[in-house]
Design a protein around this motif. Structure first.
Motif, mmCIF file in Angstrom:
data_model
loop_
_atom_site.group_PDB
_atom_site.id
_atom_site.type_symbol
_atom_site.label_atom_id
_atom_site.label_comp_id
_atom_site.label_asym_id
_atom_site.label_seq_id
_atom_site.Cartn_x
_atom_site.Cartn_y
_atom_site.Cartn_z
ATOM 1 N N PRO A 147 7.034 15.501 -0.430
ATOM 2 C CA PRO A 147 5.889 16.408 -0.625
ATOM 3 C C PRO A 147 5.111 16.621 0.672
ATOM 4 N N VAL A 148 5.476 17.652 1.397
ATOM 5 C CA VAL A 148 4.825 17.962 2.675
ATOM 6 C C VAL A 148 3.801 19.077 2.453
ATOM 7 N N PRO A 149 2.522 18.833 2.741
ATOM 8 C CA PRO A 149 1.499 19.856 2.534
ATOM 9 C C PRO A 149 1.823 21.166 3.235
ATOM 10 N N SER A 150 1.543 22.254 2.538
ATOM 11 C CA SER A 150 1.745 23.654 2.926
ATOM 12 C C SER A 150 3.143 24.160 2.581
ATOM 13 N N GLY A 205 0.813 -1.210 0.000
ATOM 14 C CA GLY A 205 0.000 0.000 0.000
ATOM 15 C C GLY A 205 0.847 1.260 0.000
ATOM 16 N N LEU A 206 0.399 2.255 0.765
ATOM 17 C CA LEU A 206 1.073 3.551 0.753
ATOM 18 C C LEU A 206 2.347 3.541 1.583
ATOM 19 N N LEU A 207 3.329 4.312 1.149
ATOM 20 C CA LEU A 207 4.549 4.522 1.911
ATOM 21 C C LEU A 207 4.245 5.422 3.115
ATOM 22 N N PRO A 208 5.096 5.400 4.154
ATOM 23 C CA PRO A 208 4.895 6.313 5.297
ATOM 24 C C PRO A 208 4.822 7.776 4.861
ATOM 25 N N GLU A 209 5.622 8.162 3.843
ATOM 26 C CA GLU A 209 5.587 9.547 3.358
ATOM 27 C C GLU A 209 4.218 9.901 2.804
ATOM 28 N N HIS A 210 3.576 8.934 2.135
ATOM 29 C CA HIS A 210 2.246 9.184 1.574
ATOM 30 C C HIS A 210 1.185 9.222 2.677
ATOM 31 N N GLY A 231 18.588 20.708 -15.099
ATOM 32 C CA GLY A 231 19.003 22.083 -15.362
ATOM 33 C C GLY A 231 17.910 23.120 -15.232
ATOM 34 N N THR A 232 16.684 22.674 -14.943
ATOM 35 C CA THR A 232 15.554 23.584 -14.727
ATOM 36 C C THR A 232 15.099 23.439 -13.274
ATOM 37 N N VAL A 233 14.437 24.462 -12.753
ATOM 38 C CA VAL A 233 13.867 24.368 -11.406
ATOM 39 C C VAL A 233 12.368 24.667 -11.490
ATOM 40 N N LEU A 234 11.582 23.736 -10.978
ATOM 41 C CA LEU A 234 10.136 23.946 -10.868
ATOM 42 C C LEU A 234 9.824 24.328 -9.430
ATOM 43 N N GLN A 235 9.053 25.376 -9.254
ATOM 44 C CA GLN A 235 8.649 25.795 -7.907
ATOM 45 C C GLN A 235 7.141 25.614 -7.769
ATOM 46 N N ALA A 236 6.733 24.953 -6.694
ATOM 47 C CA ALA A 236 5.303 24.679 -6.499
ATOM 48 C C ALA A 236 4.985 24.612 -5.022
ATOM 49 N N GLN A 237 3.742 24.929 -4.698
ATOM 50 C CA GLN A 237 3.280 24.770 -3.321
ATOM 51 C C GLN A 237 2.461 23.497 -3.221
ATOM 52 N N ILE A 238 2.783 22.674 -2.221
ATOM 53 C CA ILE A 238 2.014 21.456 -1.966
ATOM 54 C C ILE A 238 0.777 21.854 -1.157
#
Length: 581
Positions: free
Chosen positions: A192-195, A102-107, A204-211
């Motif tokens: 991926p930690v919410p908030s 099933g899900l990993l502890p991180e999930h 060579g690229t950086v993606l920035q996103a909010q979880i």
């Protein structure tokens, strides 16, 4: 509160585990960070003898079942009739084979903090596909056909579409080493930690996103958190406005006049098939439909892209029983005949279709024979609510004045959010009324259960506290609620709320117990009663970790003190046993 994150000497963040204890980098093995984002990356090619075949699974230690491999292979290519030349991106959703991990502890940690509609599902994977088909005379069939498929638990459609658009062209240009390089980059990402706002370096690229987290408000700008990864000087990041949202207005533009009808169909989990010419169009449309009822979770099944080779094909297309509650996205014209008995069909043409050019109306009855050619919404459903003509006029005016698509999407998304909230607020209010009074909670008895949900009692409250308080839309709200009660969306909402209320009651009972004077209570009690109380407190403290009871650290500490108080009243032999057990 979101988990605290730190940065080790490699610039990689730590992750709190489920008990709030920091998982140190030394405990994280190679591929642990990678696995919190991506299960694996598959290369699917066309073999003259085998057809679509799995060429590579990366990393090599990941095992997929034969059924999972088969589904991924068949869903990795557009249907042959689609004729997609060049590069095509779309996404899919497949069942995990029974009996697998099933899900990993991180999930699990992520699921505790994220919005319910963005949770990782232990029974399903998402697949993000980048397919390339170009003419190549050196190959026997005269075409190069290959797909890169990113398999993940996370429903981050926008983010993974960007990720696959970075990885796939590099692979087509430079081969397998580019996949290795990409995976190495991903294995350095913070979990991926919410908030948290994360910087994700990739090739060579950086993606920035909010979880997203449970408390996120629509339209609130993200602020950079502490999970930046600075392994080397990097270019300015590409900022994603959302990790999961699709362009809702572009999806609904061809059928915008029916958006309220579609909202009702999704809310009540009616069987819907979306027919389009390309997997890109149908997968985006299915995702847009599912997101119509945010912040409610869509609890039925949905397949953004579905083919006749899918392992659930017979299950979903049989005429032996009514269609199940599922939304299917299909491109093969064969489905026009196979699924013409379905009650709700949306036919989308891939050419741009602006709302101002719409002439079609709802298609019913005999018109179903025209499914293979005429775009529109085909249904026998009679909506319970009237349309909100104000928002429709505003959107049409936006088309005429060339209002940016992002603004149009924001308008329709906010309207649907407010509509769903108007629908759900009376349910939340009634659910809260089922809670026993706090003064009736005894520290010495088991926590009481919430009172049963009675649909008729709930409906009787709508006259004074119904959706009319927050929505101007008229219609048969009672009829819509009754239909909703028969849907898996209600079951999913109610079960989650019942669990939350039960946990709250348990927490209140434990808080009352932590404030009680057990030295007085213990007087006159038999040893067996005292020992039973100690074991119950100990058990509740353990439960508070595994069942996610909302207990404060102060309450936990006080309970330990109360337990110590009554252990002191017991004979020495029992004290020793209880302290060492």
């Amino acid at each position: 509160m979101a988990a605290e994150t730190g940065v080790d000497e490699r610039g990689v963040g730590d992750l709190d585990d489920l008990d709030g204890k920091r998982i140190k980098p030394s405990k994280l093995l190679p591929w642990d960070r990678f696995s919190s984002w991506i299960h694996c990356i598959c290369i699917v090619t066309f073999d003259l003898e085998l057809g679509q075949a799995m060429e590579l699974i990366y990393p090599g230690h990941i095992k997929l079942s034969e059924q999972e491999k088969s589904n991924i292979c068949y869903l990795a290519f557009p249907d042959s009739n689609s004729g997609c030349m060049g590069d095509t991106q779309f996404h899919m959703r497949i069942r995990q084979s029974p009996g697998r991990t099933g899900l990993l502890p991180e999930h699990q940690f992520y699921n505790q903090k994220c919005p319910v509609y963005l949770q990782a599902d232990p029974g399903y994977y998402y697949g993000y596909v980048y397919f390339r088909q170009v003419k190549d005379k050196s190959l026997p069939r005269g075409y190069f056909q290959k797909s890169i498929v990113i398999i993940s638990r996370l429903p981050f459609v926008s983010l993974f579409t960007e990720i696959s658009a970075l990885i796939a062209p590099e692979f087509f240009e430079n081969g397998e080493p580019s996949i290795e390089a990409a995976c190495h980059d991903i294995d350095q990402w913070p979990s991926p930690v919410p908030s948290e706002t994360v910087n994700l370096p990739l090739l060579g690229t950086v993606l920035q996103a909010q979880i997203p987290c449970q408390g996120n408000k629509v339209g609130v700008a993200a602020t950079l958190g502490s999970t930046e990864v600075n392994l080397a000087p990097l270019p300015p990041p590409t900022v994603l406005s959302s990790v999961h949202e699709v362009n809702m207005f572009r999806c609904f533009a061809p059928v915008i006049s029916h958006v309220h009808l579609l909202w009702e169909l999704v809310l009540t989990a009616e069987p819907i098939v979306v027919m389009a010419g390309s997997p890109t169009t149908c997968s985006e449309m299915v995702q847009a439909l599912v997101s119509m009822i945010t912040p409610l979770m869509y609890c039925a099944d949905f397949r953004p892209y579905f083919t006749i080779h899918d392992s659930e094909f017979k299950e979903y297309t049989t005429k032996a029983h009514a269609p199940p509650p599922v939304i299917l996205g299909v491109t093969n014209p064969f489905f026009a005949k196979t699924l013409q008995h379905w009650p709700h069909i949306i036919r989308i043409c891939d050419a741009p279709c602006l709302p101002s050019t719409q002439k079609h109306k709802l298609k019913k009855g005999g018109n179903l024979k025209m499914l293979d050619s005429k775009p529109g919404v085909y249904t026998y459903y009679r909506p319970f609510l009237h349309k909100d003509k104000t928002i429709l006029k505003k959107l049409l005016k936006g088309v005429q004045t060339k209002r940016p698509g992002e603004v149009q999407t924001a308008l329709i998304r906010r309207h649907l959010l407010e509509l769903t909230q108007s629908f759900i607020i009376p349910l939340e209010r009634y659910m809260a009324s089922l809670m026993p009074l706090q003064k009736n909670i005894s520290p010495y008895k088991a926590a009481p259960a919430p009172r049963p949900f009675n649909p008729d009692d709930f409906l009787s409250t709508l006259g004074t506290s119904g959706p009319q308080l927050t929505s101007g839309i008229k219609g048969d709200w009672v009829g819509l609620y009754r239909r909703f009660f028969r849907s898996p969306n209600f079951s999913g909402w109610f079960n989650a709320r019942y669990r939350e209320v039960s946990q709250k009651l348990q927490a209140l009972q434990l808080e009352a117990l932590s404030d009680a004077d057990l030295k007085v209570w213990v007087q006159g009690k038999q040893e067996v009663e005292v020992v039973d109380m100690i074991l119950r407190i100990r058990h509740k403290l353990e439960q508070s970790k595994t069942e996610e009871l909302p207990l404060s650290d102060t309450t936990r500490d006080q309970l330990r003190l109360r337990m110590a108080d009554i252990i002191c009243t017991l004979p020495e032999d029992l004290k020793t046993v209880l302290k060492t057990s």
